[in-house]
Design a protein around this motif. Structure first.
Motif, PDB file in Angstrom:
ATOM      1  N   TYR A  31     -37.109 -31.359  72.197  1.00 53.70           N
ATOM      2  CA  TYR A  31     -36.049 -30.372  72.037  1.00 53.70           C
ATOM      3  C   TYR A  31     -34.770 -31.016  71.508  1.00 53.70           C
ATOM      4  O   TYR A  31     -34.061 -30.423  70.691  1.00 53.70           O
ATOM      5  N   THR A  32     -34.484 -32.227  71.948  1.00 53.17           N
ATOM      6  CA  THR A  32     -33.302 -32.927  71.453  1.00 53.17           C
ATOM      7  C   THR A  32     -33.442 -33.227  69.967  1.00 53.17           C
ATOM      8  O   THR A  32     -32.508 -32.991  69.187  1.00 53.17           O
ATOM      9  N   LEU A  33     -34.606 -33.718  69.570  1.00 58.53           N
ATOM     10  CA  LEU A  33     -34.834 -33.984  68.147  1.00 58.53           C
ATOM     11  C   LEU A  33     -34.780 -32.704  67.325  1.00 58.53           C
ATOM     12  O   LEU A  33     -34.186 -32.669  66.245  1.00 58.53           O
ATOM     13  N   ARG A  34     -35.392 -31.655  67.829  1.00 57.25           N
ATOM     14  CA  ARG A  34     -35.379 -30.374  67.117  1.00 57.25           C
ATOM     15  C   ARG A  34     -33.946 -29.869  66.980  1.00 57.25           C
ATOM     16  O   ARG A  34     -33.556 -29.350  65.935  1.00 57.25           O
ATOM     17  N   PHE A  35     -33.152 -30.036  68.029  1.00 56.34           N
ATOM     18  CA  PHE A  35     -31.753 -29.629  67.992  1.00 56.34           C
ATOM     19  C   PHE A  35     -30.980 -30.419  66.941  1.00 56.34           C
ATOM     20  O   PHE A  35     -30.250 -29.843  66.128  1.00 56.34           O
ATOM     21  N   LEU A  36     -31.158 -31.733  66.937  1.00 56.65           N
ATOM     22  CA  LEU A  36     -30.432 -32.567  65.978  1.00 56.65           C
ATOM     23  C   LEU A  36     -30.872 -32.324  64.537  1.00 56.65           C
ATOM     24  O   LEU A  36     -30.047 -32.132  63.643  1.00 56.65           O
ATOM     25  N   ILE A  37     -32.190 -32.319  64.314  1.00 54.17           N
ATOM     26  CA  ILE A  37     -32.696 -32.085  62.966  1.00 54.17           C
ATOM     27  C   ILE A  37     -32.312 -30.688  62.496  1.00 54.17           C
ATOM     28  O   ILE A  37     -31.835 -30.495  61.372  1.00 54.17           O
ATOM     29  N   GLY A  38     -32.491 -29.712  63.371  1.00 58.59           N
ATOM     30  CA  GLY A  38     -32.134 -28.337  63.020  1.00 58.59           C
ATOM     31  C   GLY A  38     -30.658 -28.192  62.709  1.00 58.59           C
ATOM     32  O   GLY A  38     -30.276 -27.510  61.762  1.00 58.59           O
ATOM     33  N   GLY A  39     -29.801 -28.846  63.487  1.00 57.90           N
ATOM     34  CA  GLY A  39     -28.363 -28.775  63.244  1.00 57.90           C
ATOM     35  C   GLY A  39     -27.972 -29.362  61.907  1.00 57.90           C
ATOM     36  O   GLY A  39     -27.145 -28.794  61.176  1.00 57.90           O
ATOM     37  N   ILE A  40     -28.561 -30.493  61.576  1.00 56.84           N
ATOM     38  CA  ILE A  40     -28.259 -31.125  60.288  1.00 56.84           C
ATOM     39  C   ILE A  40     -28.728 -30.244  59.138  1.00 56.84           C
ATOM     40  O   ILE A  40     -27.993 -30.008  58.166  1.00 56.84           O
ATOM     41  N   VAL A  41     -29.938 -29.732  59.251  1.00 62.10           N
ATOM     42  CA  VAL A  41     -30.479 -28.913  58.164  1.00 62.10           C
ATOM     43  C   VAL A  41     -29.744 -27.574  58.074  1.00 62.10           C
ATOM     44  O   VAL A  41     -29.500 -27.067  56.979  1.00 62.10           O
ATOM     45  N   VAL A  42     -29.349 -26.992  59.211  1.00 64.98           N
ATOM     46  CA  VAL A  42     -28.555 -25.760  59.182  1.00 64.98           C
ATOM     47  C   VAL A  42     -27.257 -26.010  58.428  1.00 64.98           C
ATOM     48  O   VAL A  42     -26.834 -25.194  57.601  1.00 64.98           O
ATOM     49  N   SER A  43     -26.626 -27.135  58.690  1.00 61.48           N
ATOM     50  CA  SER A  43     -25.380 -27.452  57.990  1.00 61.48           C
ATOM     51  C   SER A  43     -25.604 -27.587  56.493  1.00 61.48           C
ATOM     52  O   SER A  43     -24.803 -27.091  55.685  1.00 61.48           O
ATOM     53  N   LEU A  44     -26.692 -28.243  56.104  1.00 57.23           N
ATOM     54  CA  LEU A  44     -26.989 -28.382  54.675  1.00 57.23           C
ATOM     55  C   LEU A  44     -27.268 -27.030  54.031  1.00 57.23           C
ATOM     56  O   LEU A  44     -26.766 -26.740  52.938  1.00 57.23           O
ATOM     57  N   PHE A  45     -28.071 -26.201  54.694  1.00 56.88           N
ATOM     58  CA  PHE A  45     -28.354 -24.873  54.155  1.00 56.88           C
ATOM     59  C   PHE A  45     -27.086 -24.018  54.107  1.00 56.88           C
ATOM     60  O   PHE A  45     -26.915 -23.214  53.197  1.00 56.88           O
ATOM     61  N   ALA A  46     -26.204 -24.161  55.095  1.00 57.06           N
ATOM     62  CA  ALA A  46     -24.954 -23.404  55.083  1.00 57.06           C
ATOM     63  C   ALA A  46     -24.093 -23.800  53.891  1.00 57.06           C
ATOM     64  O   ALA A  46     -23.441 -22.947  53.277  1.00 57.06           O
ATOM     65  N   MET A  47     -24.083 -25.092  53.553  1.00 58.52           N
ATOM     66  CA  MET A  47     -23.320 -25.519  52.378  1.00 58.52           C
ATOM     67  C   MET A  47     -23.895 -24.910  51.104  1.00 58.52           C
ATOM     68  O   MET A  47     -23.160 -24.458  50.232  1.00 58.52           O
ATOM     69  N   VAL A  48     -25.224 -24.889  50.995  1.00 55.18           N
ATOM     70  CA  VAL A  48     -25.864 -24.278  49.821  1.00 55.18           C
ATOM     71  C   VAL A  48     -25.545 -22.786  49.782  1.00 55.18           C
ATOM     72  O   VAL A  48     -25.192 -22.237  48.731  1.00 55.18           O
ATOM     73  N   GLY A  49     -25.642 -22.120  50.932  1.00 53.75           N
ATOM     74  CA  GLY A  49     -25.353 -20.697  50.999  1.00 53.75           C
ATOM     75  C   GLY A  49     -23.912 -20.371  50.691  1.00 53.75           C
ATOM     76  O   GLY A  49     -23.601 -19.314  50.133  1.00 53.75           O
ATOM     77  N   ASP A  50     -23.006 -21.284  51.005  1.00 56.32           N
ATOM     78  CA  ASP A  50     -21.588 -21.068  50.740  1.00 56.32           C
ATOM     79  C   ASP A  50     -21.303 -21.097  49.243  1.00 56.32           C
ATOM     80  O   ASP A  50     -20.387 -20.433  48.765  1.00 56.32           O
ATOM     81  N   VAL A  51     -22.090 -21.852  48.494  1.00 57.30           N
ATOM     82  CA  VAL A  51     -21.897 -21.973  47.053  1.00 57.30           C
ATOM     83  C   VAL A  51     -22.434 -20.742  46.325  1.00 57.30           C
ATOM     84  O   VAL A  51     -21.902 -20.334  45.290  1.00 57.30           O
ATOM     85  N   LEU A  52     -23.489 -20.132  46.848  1.00 56.28           N
ATOM     86  CA  LEU A  52     -24.150 -19.008  46.177  1.00 56.28           C
ATOM     87  C   LEU A  52     -23.323 -17.736  46.252  1.00 56.28           C
ATOM     88  O   LEU A  52     -22.564 -17.527  47.173  1.00 56.28           O
TER      89      LEU A  52
END
Length: 112
Positions: free
Chosen positions: A3-24
């Motif tokens: 769960y800790t790994l899923r939280f960390l990986i998910g948080g990083i990827v959510v941030s990356l996807f949010a940056m992509v979504g912010d540009v679109l």
């Protein structure tokens, strides 16, 4: 630990996807690049580390079939709400049957 790994990986990827979504444009696309893809990627990464590639291939295929069924479900709910003026409860319950039929049907086509 998973769960800790899923939280960390998910948080990083959510941030990356949010940056992509912010540009679109339009901004409504930003929601598409939110939590769901990042949680799926984190889950697949952890499954790969724990179970290997063949397991992850089955999981990924299942996610894609579920996404196809969800797209059909969403389209039907929209049509029932807008064209037939059904209530939200009626629309979602009726479309849920369709979702289940499509998901299980796709599974049978690919497995059988």
């Amino acid at each position: 630990m998973d769960y800790t790994l899923r939280f960390l990986i998910g948080g990083i990827v959510v941030s990356l996807f949010a940056m992509v979504g912010d540009v679109l444009r339009p901004k409504s696309f930003a929601g598409l690049f939110g939590a769901a893809p990042s949680v799926a990627l984190a889950t697949l990464a952890l499954a790969f580390a724990k179970h290997g590639g063949s397991y992850v291939a089955i999981e990924g295929r299942s996610m894609m079939l579920g996404a196809i069924a969800l797209a059909a479900y969403s389209a039907v709910v929209c049509q029932l709400l807008m064209r037939l003026n059904w209530s939200a409860l009626q629309s979602t319950l009726a479309a849920l049957v369709l979702w289940l039929f499509i998901a299980l049907g796709l599974e049978q086509v690919l497995i059988g």
